[in-house]
Design a protein around this motif. Sequence first.
Motif, mmCIF file in Angstrom:
data_model
loop_
_atom_site.group_PDB
_atom_site.id
_atom_site.type_symbol
_atom_site.label_atom_id
_atom_site.label_comp_id
_atom_site.label_asym_id
_atom_site.label_seq_id
_atom_site.Cartn_x
_atom_site.Cartn_y
_atom_site.Cartn_z
ATOM 1 N N ASN A 250 0.814 -1.216 0.000
ATOM 2 C CA ASN A 250 0.000 0.000 0.000
ATOM 3 C C ASN A 250 0.848 1.268 0.000
ATOM 4 O O ASN A 250 0.356 2.342 -0.372
ATOM 5 C CB ASN A 250 -0.939 -0.003 1.208
ATOM 6 C CG ASN A 250 -2.033 -1.047 1.092
ATOM 7 O OD1 ASN A 250 -2.426 -1.424 -0.015
ATOM 8 N ND2 ASN A 250 -2.512 -1.545 2.218
ATOM 9 N N ARG A 251 2.113 1.178 0.394
ATOM 10 C CA ARG A 251 3.006 2.331 0.391
ATOM 11 C C ARG A 251 3.856 2.400 -0.874
ATOM 12 O O ARG A 251 4.609 3.353 -1.064
ATOM 13 C CB ARG A 251 3.946 2.266 1.602
ATOM 14 C CG ARG A 251 3.241 2.422 2.937
ATOM 15 C CD ARG A 251 4.178 2.120 4.107
ATOM 16 N NE ARG A 251 5.520 2.662 3.878
ATOM 17 C CZ ARG A 251 6.631 1.933 3.946
ATOM 18 N NH1 ARG A 251 6.565 0.645 4.205
ATOM 19 N NH2 ARG A 251 7.808 2.491 3.752
ATOM 20 N N ALA A 252 3.772 1.393 -1.712
ATOM 21 C CA ALA A 252 4.662 1.283 -2.874
ATOM 22 C C ALA A 252 4.089 2.011 -4.085
ATOM 23 O O ALA A 252 2.887 2.289 -4.156
ATOM 24 C CB ALA A 252 4.902 -0.185 -3.216
ATOM 25 N N ASP A 253 4.976 2.300 -5.046
ATOM 26 C CA ASP A 253 4.579 2.968 -6.291
ATOM 27 C C ASP A 253 4.533 1.961 -7.435
ATOM 28 O O ASP A 253 5.459 1.162 -7.596
ATOM 29 C CB ASP A 253 5.589 4.069 -6.654
ATOM 30 C CG ASP A 253 5.629 5.178 -5.612
ATOM 31 O OD1 ASP A 253 4.545 5.573 -5.144
ATOM 32 O OD2 ASP A 253 6.742 5.637 -5.269
ATOM 33 N N PRO A 254 3.473 1.984 -8.256
ATOM 34 C CA PRO A 254 3.457 1.120 -9.448
ATOM 35 C C PRO A 254 4.672 1.394 -10.323
ATOM 36 O O PRO A 254 5.078 2.541 -10.494
ATOM 37 C CB PRO A 254 2.148 1.519 -10.148
ATOM 38 C CG PRO A 254 1.294 2.081 -9.056
ATOM 39 C CD PRO A 254 2.237 2.771 -8.106
ATOM 40 N N LEU A 255 5.236 0.332 -10.868
ATOM 41 C CA LEU A 255 6.463 0.481 -11.648
ATOM 42 C C LEU A 255 6.253 1.309 -12.909
ATOM 43 O O LEU A 255 7.169 1.969 -13.391
ATOM 44 C CB LEU A 255 7.021 -0.906 -12.010
ATOM 45 C CG LEU A 255 8.348 -0.944 -12.764
ATOM 46 C CD1 LEU A 255 9.424 -0.209 -11.969
ATOM 47 C CD2 LEU A 255 8.771 -2.365 -13.036
ATOM 48 N N ASN A 256 5.041 1.294 -13.436
ATOM 49 C CA ASN A 256 4.800 2.028 -14.681
ATOM 50 C C ASN A 256 4.450 3.493 -14.455
ATOM 51 O O ASN A 256 4.044 4.192 -15.373
ATOM 52 C CB ASN A 256 3.681 1.355 -15.488
ATOM 53 C CG ASN A 256 2.385 1.245 -14.714
ATOM 54 O OD1 ASN A 256 2.336 1.606 -13.539
ATOM 55 N ND2 ASN A 256 1.351 0.746 -15.358
ATOM 56 N N THR A 257 4.594 3.967 -13.200
ATOM 57 C CA THR A 257 4.392 5.391 -12.924
ATOM 58 C C THR A 257 5.643 5.933 -12.253
ATOM 59 O O THR A 257 6.284 5.220 -11.471
ATOM 60 C CB THR A 257 3.183 5.626 -11.993
ATOM 61 O OG1 THR A 257 3.426 4.973 -10.734
ATOM 62 C CG2 THR A 257 1.917 5.092 -12.608
ATOM 63 N N PRO A 258 6.022 7.178 -12.530
ATOM 64 C CA PRO A 258 7.231 7.743 -11.917
ATOM 65 C C PRO A 258 7.035 7.998 -10.438
ATOM 66 O O PRO A 258 5.929 8.284 -9.980
ATOM 67 C CB PRO A 258 7.436 9.057 -12.682
ATOM 68 C CG PRO A 258 6.065 9.423 -13.156
ATOM 69 C CD PRO A 258 5.364 8.128 -13.453
ATOM 70 N N SER A 259 8.122 7.838 -9.685
ATOM 71 C CA SER A 259 8.065 8.169 -8.264
ATOM 72 C C SER A 259 7.877 9.672 -8.102
ATOM 73 O O SER A 259 8.472 10.462 -8.840
ATOM 74 C CB SER A 259 9.365 7.733 -7.572
ATOM 75 O OG SER A 259 9.531 6.338 -7.659
ATOM 76 N N VAL A 260 7.041 10.064 -7.152
ATOM 77 C CA VAL A 260 6.756 11.488 -6.941
ATOM 78 C C VAL A 260 7.833 12.091 -6.046
ATOM 79 O O VAL A 260 8.040 11.629 -4.915
ATOM 80 C CB VAL A 260 5.375 11.672 -6.289
ATOM 81 C CG1 VAL A 260 5.096 13.144 -6.058
ATOM 82 C CG2 VAL A 260 4.304 11.036 -7.163
ATOM 83 N N PRO A 261 8.562 13.099 -6.518
ATOM 84 C CA PRO A 261 9.595 13.699 -5.685
ATOM 85 C C PRO A 261 8.990 14.458 -4.506
ATOM 86 O O PRO A 261 7.906 15.017 -4.598
ATOM 87 C CB PRO A 261 10.320 14.653 -6.650
ATOM 88 C CG PRO A 261 9.300 14.975 -7.697
ATOM 89 C CD PRO A 261 8.454 13.742 -7.846
ATOM 90 N N VAL A 262 9.710 14.459 -3.409
ATOM 91 C CA VAL A 262 9.258 15.163 -2.208
ATOM 92 C C VAL A 262 10.102 16.418 -2.054
ATOM 93 O O VAL A 262 11.324 16.362 -2.035
ATOM 94 C CB VAL A 262 9.408 14.258 -0.968
ATOM 95 C CG1 VAL A 262 8.955 15.001 0.281
ATOM 96 C CG2 VAL A 262 8.613 12.985 -1.160
ATOM 97 N N SER A 263 9.440 17.573 -1.910
ATOM 98 C CA SER A 263 10.176 18.841 -1.883
ATOM 99 C C SER A 263 10.749 19.150 -0.506
ATOM 100 O O SER A 263 11.928 19.452 -0.364
ATOM 101 C CB SER A 263 9.258 19.984 -2.337
ATOM 102 O OG SER A 263 8.085 20.008 -1.529
ATOM 103 N N ASP A 264 9.932 19.067 0.555
ATOM 104 C CA ASP A 264 10.385 19.467 1.873
ATOM 105 C C ASP A 264 10.641 18.276 2.791
ATOM 106 O O ASP A 264 11.696 18.178 3.413
ATOM 107 C CB ASP A 264 9.356 20.402 2.519
ATOM 108 C CG ASP A 264 9.196 21.688 1.718
ATOM 109 O OD1 ASP A 264 10.209 22.175 1.196
ATOM 110 O OD2 ASP A 264 8.058 22.189 1.625
ATOM 111 N N GLY A 265 9.648 17.422 2.901
ATOM 112 C CA GLY A 265 9.774 16.293 3.812
ATOM 113 C C GLY A 265 10.677 15.204 3.256
ATOM 114 O O GLY A 265 11.188 15.296 2.147
ATOM 115 N N PRO A 266 10.877 14.152 4.033
ATOM 116 C CA PRO A 266 11.741 13.052 3.587
ATOM 117 C C PRO A 266 11.046 12.185 2.538
ATOM 118 O O PRO A 266 9.826 11.991 2.595
ATOM 119 C CB PRO A 266 11.980 12.271 4.877
ATOM 120 C CG PRO A 266 10.733 12.504 5.678
ATOM 121 C CD PRO A 266 10.315 13.918 5.371
#
Length: 326
Positions: A250-266
């Motif tokens: 449930n915390r993982a990203d589908p491989l066919n979508t780009p990971s969303v960058p985080v600007s401030d938090g970790p």
Amino acid sequence: MLESVGLGRRAHDVYRALLLKPDSGLDEIAREAGLSPEETRDALDRLTDLSLLHSVEGSAQFIPANPEVGIYPLLERRTAELDEQRASLSRDRAAVASLAAEYAALGAQRGGDGIERLVGVEAVRVRLTELSRQATVEVRSFMPGGALSAAALEACRPLDEQHLSRGVRMRTLYLDSVRNDCATVEYAGWLASRGGEIRTVPSLPMRMIICDRSAAVVPVNVDESRQGAFVVRYQSMVLALGELFEHVWNRADPLNTPSVPVSDGPSDRDLALLAMLEDGLTDEGISRKMGVSIRTVRRTMADLMKRLNAQSRFQVGAEAVRRGWI
């Protein structure tokens, strides 16, 4: 067309041509059957061998024989052969059933307490194949480490395709590092086109495969796969491992979508790195867990130190705690 007794299409057509025009010569038979003279001669020879034609001595003509006389004995012989084959198959099935019962009894002895120990990589591979083939609902997998080779992925394809064609759901979690591997990305696309699902996370606790809700395979030593694995069948343990899978999924990203960058938090990778530092893992251990090179680990660590304005790894941990990251 009677191929089981050796009467092919050409011989059949030549025989019918002679039935329609018994006085035909070779050329006329060939025209009637739509064959070349050579093909017609071969067909005539075959019909003669089967006693369906008799040549007229001193003439180019042939006399057709009753097919019941020539072919029925061949059919009876073929029927007897098939009956023997069926009987042999029946005996083979009984022998396989007996061996399977002995194999099941041996498995019950090995895993009578709900846990079976598999020694060596080959034993693990054999049991995984068995369990996967027996799955009827779902196969869930943690696949840590680096990307698989193109050859290894290709070797997985037939079994994966068989699962999906049977309606077995397949969900697999890889490390984020495989996003840079073309072979894995291509394989994920192929799997997704057939209903499989692949997601990625920064780190995974261990290699694990869960088949339905009946069995889970986990390593004896998470850092040394050669030591073998355990097949766990205790329902409560399989359920707990399944909950672990769902939590990570449930915390993982589908491989066919780009990971969303985080600007401030970790980012998820930052949190995974901090957790492994907190556990005291070395750069080499983190490298194995994240499926990346030691150089990448150190570069990620340097970036994190810069973001947190820290001068040491100890300060990184302290600042992460102060900010509520861990």
